[in-house]
Write a protein that holds these residues in place. Structure first.
Motif, PDB file in Angstrom:
ATOM      1  N   THR A  29       0.819  -1.212   0.000  1.00 13.66           N
ATOM      2  CA  THR A  29       0.000   0.000   0.000  1.00 13.66           C
ATOM      3  C   THR A  29       0.852   1.261   0.000  1.00 13.66           C
ATOM      4  O   THR A  29       0.562   2.226  -0.727  1.00 13.66           O
ATOM      5  N   ASP A  30       1.897   1.266   0.812  1.00 12.99           N
ATOM      6  CA  ASP A  30       2.699   2.467   1.027  1.00 12.99           C
ATOM      7  C   ASP A  30       3.874   2.588   0.068  1.00 12.99           C
ATOM      8  O   ASP A  30       4.527   3.640   0.025  1.00 12.99           O
ATOM      9  N   GLY A  31       4.163   1.522  -0.686  1.00  8.48           N
ATOM     10  CA  GLY A  31       5.373   1.506  -1.486  1.00  8.48           C
ATOM     11  C   GLY A  31       6.551   1.101  -0.601  1.00  8.48           C
ATOM     12  O   GLY A  31       6.431   1.002   0.619  1.00  8.48           O
ATOM     13  N   VAL A  32       7.670   0.852  -1.221  1.00  9.75           N
ATOM     14  CA  VAL A  32       8.855   0.468  -0.458  1.00  9.75           C
ATOM     15  C   VAL A  32       9.422   1.720   0.199  1.00  9.75           C
ATOM     16  O   VAL A  32       9.905   2.630  -0.471  1.00  9.75           O
ATOM     17  N   ARG A  33       9.348   1.764   1.525  1.00  8.54           N
ATOM     18  CA  ARG A  33       9.800   2.923   2.292  1.00  8.54           C
ATOM     19  C   ARG A  33      10.751   2.434   3.387  1.00  8.54           C
ATOM     20  O   ARG A  33      10.310   2.065   4.485  1.00  8.54           O
ATOM     21  N   PRO A  34      12.048   2.386   3.112  1.00  8.20           N
ATOM     22  CA  PRO A  34      13.007   1.854   4.099  1.00  8.20           C
ATOM     23  C   PRO A  34      12.914   2.549   5.455  1.00  8.20           C
ATOM     24  O   PRO A  34      13.143   1.921   6.488  1.00  8.20           O
ATOM     25  N   GLU A  35      12.545   3.827   5.473  1.00  9.10           N
ATOM     26  CA  GLU A  35      12.467   4.542   6.744  1.00  9.10           C
ATOM     27  C   GLU A  35      11.350   4.005   7.635  1.00  9.10           C
ATOM     28  O   GLU A  35      11.369   4.192   8.858  1.00  9.10           O
ATOM     29  N   PHE A  36      10.358   3.337   7.027  1.00 16.16           N
ATOM     30  CA  PHE A  36       9.274   2.739   7.804  1.00 16.16           C
ATOM     31  C   PHE A  36       9.579   1.295   8.194  1.00 16.16           C
ATOM     32  O   PHE A  36       8.764   0.657   8.858  1.00 16.16           O
ATOM     33  N   ASP A  37      10.714   0.791   7.761  1.00 15.03           N
ATOM     34  CA  ASP A  37      11.016  -0.632   7.920  1.00 15.03           C
ATOM     35  C   ASP A  37      12.257  -0.853   8.771  1.00 15.03           C
ATOM     36  O   ASP A  37      13.004  -1.792   8.550  1.00 15.03           O
ATOM     37  N   ASP A  38      12.468   0.027   9.745  1.00 15.77           N
ATOM     38  CA  ASP A  38      13.625  -0.056  10.628  1.00 15.77           C
ATOM     39  C   ASP A  38      13.170  -0.514  12.006  1.00 15.77           C
ATOM     40  O   ASP A  38      12.516   0.238  12.734  1.00 15.77           O
ATOM     41  N   PRO A  39      13.454  -1.767  12.391  1.00 20.70           N
ATOM     42  CA  PRO A  39      12.969  -2.290  13.678  1.00 20.70           C
ATOM     43  C   PRO A  39      13.434  -1.473  14.879  1.00 20.70           C
ATOM     44  O   PRO A  39      12.800  -1.501  15.938  1.00 20.70           O
ATOM     45  N   SER A  40      14.541  -0.752  14.730  1.00 17.84           N
ATOM     46  CA  SER A  40      15.053   0.039  15.853  1.00 17.84           C
ATOM     47  C   SER A  40      14.333   1.371  16.010  1.00 17.84           C
ATOM     48  O   SER A  40      14.561   2.086  16.990  1.00 17.84           O
ATOM     49  N   HIS A  41      13.490   1.714  15.043  1.00 18.06           N
ATOM     50  CA  HIS A  41      12.803   3.006  15.078  1.00 18.06           C
ATOM     51  C   HIS A  41      11.341   2.782  14.708  1.00 18.06           C
ATOM     52  O   HIS A  41      10.969   2.868  13.536  1.00 18.06           O
ATOM     53  N   PRO A  42      10.488   2.472  15.681  1.00 12.31           N
ATOM     54  CA  PRO A  42       9.078   2.173  15.389  1.00 12.31           C
ATOM     55  C   PRO A  42       8.412   3.293  14.597  1.00 12.31           C
ATOM     56  O   PRO A  42       8.743   4.477  14.748  1.00 12.31           O
ATOM     57  N   THR A  43       7.458   2.920  13.767  1.00 13.34           N
ATOM     58  CA  THR A  43       6.816   3.912  12.909  1.00 13.34           C
ATOM     59  C   THR A  43       6.081   4.975  13.710  1.00 13.34           C
ATOM     60  O   THR A  43       5.953   6.115  13.262  1.00 13.34           O
ATOM     61  N   SER A  44       5.596   4.637  14.894  1.00 10.21           N
ATOM     62  CA  SER A  44       4.906   5.646  15.706  1.00 10.21           C
ATOM     63  C   SER A  44       5.841   6.762  16.139  1.00 10.21           C
ATOM     64  O   SER A  44       5.399   7.895  16.354  1.00 10.21           O
ATOM     65  N   SER A  45       7.115   6.450  16.269  1.00  6.35           N
ATOM     66  CA  SER A  45       8.080   7.501  16.588  1.00  6.35           C
ATOM     67  C   SER A  45       8.145   8.510  15.452  1.00  6.35           C
ATOM     68  O   SER A  45       8.260   9.716  15.678  1.00  6.35           O
ATOM     69  N   MET A  46       8.047   8.013  14.214  1.00  9.27           N
ATOM     70  CA  MET A  46       8.049   8.907  13.054  1.00  9.27           C
ATOM     71  C   MET A  46       6.759   9.708  12.974  1.00  9.27           C
ATOM     72  O   MET A  46       6.769  10.882  12.587  1.00  9.27           O
ATOM     73  N   VAL A  47       5.654   9.070  13.345  1.00 14.85           N
ATOM     74  CA  VAL A  47       4.383   9.790  13.378  1.00 14.85           C
ATOM     75  C   VAL A  47       4.459  10.921  14.389  1.00 14.85           C
ATOM     76  O   VAL A  47       4.021  12.051  14.125  1.00 14.85           O
TER      77      VAL A  47
END
Length: 215
Positions: free
Chosen positions: A102-120
């Motif tokens: 759905t989102d496309g390949v987004r390496p920044e969303f696929d980093d286990p050390s940095h949960p996506t909610s932190s980016m939100v």
């Protein structure tokens, strides 16, 4: 644990997909006022909301400001389309997951050390973000919602801090689930697709046990 006040609570939902509409229906059943903002054409959102969440109000994204709690239930990649000013000061439930399909390949969303909610939270820096409602499938949410005190309620994990975490826990209880705090946003990866409880529609005790075992 106090009994949450459900009737009269205003819940904003950004995203008129399956999860957003399921949450809207549960909130309406709990006596909440629900405002739904879709990402597509306004007329299409009105039609979908009228059909699948009758009783909810269809609004523009800017009109969710002032809701007691706002649920983000849109594709994760769409957060850049939301003006951060809309959510300034808001308590925000991040119910989104990263899906490459759905989102496309987004390496920044696929980093286990940095949960996506932190980016939100970095995107909506003036909001109070809590991760929740993302690890249980929308069908299981609707099927599993039970009245307060029922022995058959399922546990819903949430991650965040302070008064925002407490407010979101109350919303989860109103929707028909037992709230299970799992830590701060930095620890919210346990709720993500690769986490130990993703897809789990189990009791609060079972949810805690799975998280404890993984840690």
């Amino acid at each position: 644990m106090s009994v949450p006040v459900c009737a009269g609570t205003v819940l904003g939902v950004i995203g008129a997909g399956r999860l957003g509409l399921a949450v809207a229906r549960l909130a309406l059943a709990a006596g909440m006022t629900v405002r739904v903002a879709g990402s597509g054409a306004a007329i299409r959102t009105r039609q979908v909301v009228a059909m699948f969440a009758p009783g909810a109000e269809t609004v523009g994204a800017g009109d969710v400001m002032g809701a007691d709690v706002v649920v983000l239930a849109m594709p994760l990649s769409a957060i850049g389309d939301i003006d951060p000013a809309i959510l300034r000061g808001a308590i925000v439930i991040d119910a989104m997951n990263y899906w490459p399909e759905t989102d496309g390949v987004r390496p920044e969303f696929d980093d286990p050390s940095h949960p996506t909610s932190s980016m939100v939270a970095e995107r909506f820096v003036d909001a109070r973000v809590v991760k929740a409602l993302n690890h249980v499938a929308f069908r299981d949410l609707e099927a599993g919602a039970k009245p307060l005190g029922s022995p058959y309620r399922i546990g819903v994990g949430l991650a965040g801090e302070g008064a925002a975490l407490d407010a979101v826990a109350d919303v989860i209880r109103c929707l028909g689930f037992d709230a299970v705090p799992v830590g701060t946003l930095a620890e919210s990866g346990v709720l993500e697709p690769r986490g130990p409880v993703f897809g789990a529609a189990v009791s609060a005790a079972q949810l805690r046990a799975r998280i404890d075992a993984a840690r």
